[in-house]
Design a protein around this motif. Structure first.
Motif, short mmCIF file in Angstrom:
data_model
loop_
_atom_site.label_atom_id
_atom_site.label_comp_id
_atom_site.label_asym_id
_atom_site.label_seq_id
_atom_site.Cartn_x
_atom_site.Cartn_y
_atom_site.Cartn_z
N VAL A 111 -21.02 -0.88 -10.87
CA VAL A 111 -19.99 -1.61 -10.13
C VAL A 111 -19.08 -2.22 -11.18
O VAL A 111 -19.53 -3.01 -12.01
CB VAL A 111 -20.61 -2.69 -9.22
N ARG A 112 -17.79 -1.85 -11.16
CA ARG A 112 -16.91 -2.24 -12.27
C ARG A 112 -15.66 -2.97 -11.77
O ARG A 112 -15.04 -2.57 -10.79
CB ARG A 112 -16.50 -1.01 -13.10
N TRP A 113 -15.35 -4.03 -12.50
CA TRP A 113 -14.16 -4.84 -12.25
C TRP A 113 -13.06 -4.39 -13.19
O TRP A 113 -13.30 -4.16 -14.38
CB TRP A 113 -14.50 -6.31 -12.49
N VAL A 114 -11.83 -4.23 -12.67
CA VAL A 114 -10.71 -3.68 -13.43
C VAL A 114 -9.57 -4.70 -13.45
O VAL A 114 -8.88 -4.89 -12.44
CB VAL A 114 -10.24 -2.34 -12.82
N ARG A 115 -9.40 -5.34 -14.58
CA ARG A 115 -8.45 -6.47 -14.69
C ARG A 115 -7.02 -6.10 -14.30
O ARG A 115 -6.33 -6.84 -13.59
CB ARG A 115 -8.45 -7.01 -16.12
N ASP A 116 -6.53 -4.95 -14.79
CA ASP A 116 -5.12 -4.63 -14.63
C ASP A 116 -4.79 -3.87 -13.36
O ASP A 116 -3.64 -3.48 -13.15
CB ASP A 116 -4.63 -3.85 -15.86
N ALA A 117 -5.79 -3.69 -12.50
CA ALA A 117 -5.52 -3.24 -11.13
C ALA A 117 -5.21 -4.50 -10.33
O ALA A 117 -6.04 -5.04 -9.60
CB ALA A 117 -6.71 -2.49 -10.56
N VAL A 122 0.84 -1.20 0.00
CA VAL A 122 0.00 0.00 0.00
C VAL A 122 0.87 1.25 0.00
O VAL A 122 0.66 2.19 -0.78
CB VAL A 122 -0.94 -0.01 1.21
N LEU A 123 1.88 1.27 0.86
CA LEU A 123 2.73 2.45 0.99
C LEU A 123 3.64 2.65 -0.23
O LEU A 123 4.16 3.74 -0.44
CB LEU A 123 3.57 2.34 2.27
N ALA A 124 3.82 1.60 -1.03
CA ALA A 124 4.63 1.70 -2.25
C ALA A 124 3.78 2.08 -3.47
O ALA A 124 4.30 2.11 -4.59
CB ALA A 124 5.34 0.37 -2.51
N VAL A 162 1.95 3.98 -6.43
CA VAL A 162 2.35 5.12 -7.26
C VAL A 162 1.10 5.71 -7.91
O VAL A 162 0.09 5.04 -8.09
CB VAL A 162 3.36 4.69 -8.35
N GLY A 163 1.18 7.00 -8.23
CA GLY A 163 0.08 7.66 -8.92
C GLY A 163 -1.05 8.11 -8.02
O GLY A 163 -2.04 8.68 -8.50
N VAL A 164 -0.92 7.85 -6.73
CA VAL A 164 -1.91 8.30 -5.74
C VAL A 164 -1.16 8.76 -4.49
O VAL A 164 0.01 8.40 -4.29
CB VAL A 164 -2.91 7.19 -5.34
N ARG A 165 -1.84 9.52 -3.67
CA ARG A 165 -1.34 9.85 -2.34
C ARG A 165 -2.07 8.94 -1.36
O ARG A 165 -3.20 9.22 -0.97
CB ARG A 165 -1.58 11.32 -2.03
N ALA A 166 -1.43 7.83 -1.01
CA ALA A 166 -2.07 6.81 -0.19
C ALA A 166 -1.76 7.05 1.29
O ALA A 166 -0.62 7.30 1.67
CB ALA A 166 -1.60 5.42 -0.60
N HIS A 167 -2.80 6.97 2.08
CA HIS A 167 -2.65 7.01 3.54
C HIS A 167 -3.21 5.71 4.09
O HIS A 167 -4.38 5.38 3.90
CB HIS A 167 -3.41 8.20 4.14
N LEU A 168 -2.37 4.95 4.77
CA LEU A 168 -2.73 3.63 5.29
C LEU A 168 -3.32 3.74 6.68
O LEU A 168 -2.73 4.36 7.57
CB LEU A 168 -1.49 2.74 5.32
N SER A 179 -5.88 -7.96 4.46
CA SER A 179 -4.52 -8.04 5.00
C SER A 179 -3.68 -9.13 4.36
O SER A 179 -2.46 -9.15 4.54
CB SER A 179 -4.59 -8.27 6.51
N ASP A 180 -4.30 -10.05 3.63
CA ASP A 180 -3.55 -11.11 2.94
C ASP A 180 -3.44 -10.83 1.45
O ASP A 180 -3.24 -11.74 0.65
CB ASP A 180 -4.19 -12.48 3.18
N ALA A 181 -3.54 -9.55 1.09
CA ALA A 181 -3.44 -9.14 -0.30
C ALA A 181 -2.20 -8.27 -0.50
O ALA A 181 -1.79 -7.53 0.41
CB ALA A 181 -4.68 -8.36 -0.73
N VAL A 182 -1.62 -8.35 -1.68
CA VAL A 182 -0.46 -7.53 -2.05
C VAL A 182 -0.82 -6.81 -3.34
O VAL A 182 -1.16 -7.44 -4.35
CB VAL A 182 0.80 -8.38 -2.24
N LEU A 183 -0.72 -5.48 -3.31
CA LEU A 183 -1.12 -4.66 -4.45
C LEU A 183 0.05 -4.40 -5.39
O LEU A 183 1.17 -4.15 -4.95
CB LEU A 183 -1.63 -3.30 -3.97
N ASP A 184 -0.21 -4.44 -6.69
CA ASP A 184 0.74 -3.89 -7.64
C ASP A 184 0.86 -2.39 -7.38
O ASP A 184 -0.11 -1.75 -6.93
CB ASP A 184 0.25 -4.12 -9.08
N PRO A 185 2.02 -1.80 -7.66
CA PRO A 185 2.20 -0.38 -7.34
C PRO A 185 1.15 0.55 -7.94
O PRO A 185 0.79 1.57 -7.34
CB PRO A 185 3.60 -0.08 -7.88
#
Length: 224
Positions: A212-218, A31-33, A35-41, A99-105
């Protein structure tokens, strides 16, 4: 890593911590890595044993990092815990991440770009299986007319699906929406202590006329 521009979408990201949580550290770091957004965890202590990760997040918070730790260690359930975290999450967008998910940047940025459209209420990630990342965990969830829900397109190659599509419901492992939509829908219903809260949120958006939309490349890797 370069800081995002000041006009990048601001996203409050809520992650619940309950039990042993072996993947919590990797999730928080992803989450903290972003890009393209200002993420606050926002990490919610829902009764977790992963105190080392919480201590690291508290240290980051004390140092002025984009992190907030809330919760008293009492398990409020998935809905209650996310509602608590959302109340402390800043930003024009709100993301809920397991909590068991890992996001692409770039996952959050891709979701925010879709959720920014006025006709879209909820955007969900292309959830992949963490041990087989070419295969889907969910391409959007199926919903039976009785209300039961399950993972759509489970174990299907992600490349077979379009880049984006409307769905009946999204898997709650990673979803993002405008804060205004969350407030309009009223967040999660606390009666859903665990499971089906994602169906309820999806339907809450649809009943108000939103897509409600599903986004493959997210891309999100999920230890399902």
């Amino acid at each position: 890593m370069n800081a995002p521009p000041d006009d990048a979408p601001s996203v409050g990201v809520v992650v619940l911590a309950y039990g042993a949580e072996p993947g919590l550290g990797a999730c928080a770091d992803s989450v903290l890595a972003s890009v393209g957004v200002r993420a606050h965890l926002v990490v919610v202590d829902n009764g977790t044993e992963a105190t080392d990760v919480l201590d690291r997040m508290r240290s980051a918070q004390a140092g002025g990092g984009p992190v907030t730790v809330v919760g008293s260690g009492v398990n409020l359930g998935y809905s209650g815990g996310n509602n608590l975290g959302a109340a402390h999450a800043p930003g024009e967008y709100l993301a809920l991440v397991n909590s068991d998910a890992v996001l692409d940047p770039d996952a959050l940025a891709r979701l925010a770009a879709v959720a920014a459209r006025p006709e879209v209420g909820l955007a969900g990630g292309g959830i992949r299986l963490i041990d087989r990342p070419d295969l889907l965990n969910s391409g959007g969830n199926e919903v039976h007319f009785c209300g039961y829900s399950w993972c759509g397109d489970y174990e299907r190659p992600a490349a077979e699906l379009p880049a984006e599509r409307p769905v009946v419901s999204l898997m709650g492992a990673t979803v993002l929406l405008r804060r205004a939509v969350w407030d309009e829908v009223g967040g999660f219903d606390d009666h859903y202590f665990a499971y089906h809260e994602d169906v309820d949120l999806s339907f809450g958006c649809r009943l108000r006329g939103y897509e409600v939309r599903w986004v493959r490349d997210a891309v999100v890797l999920h230890a399902y």
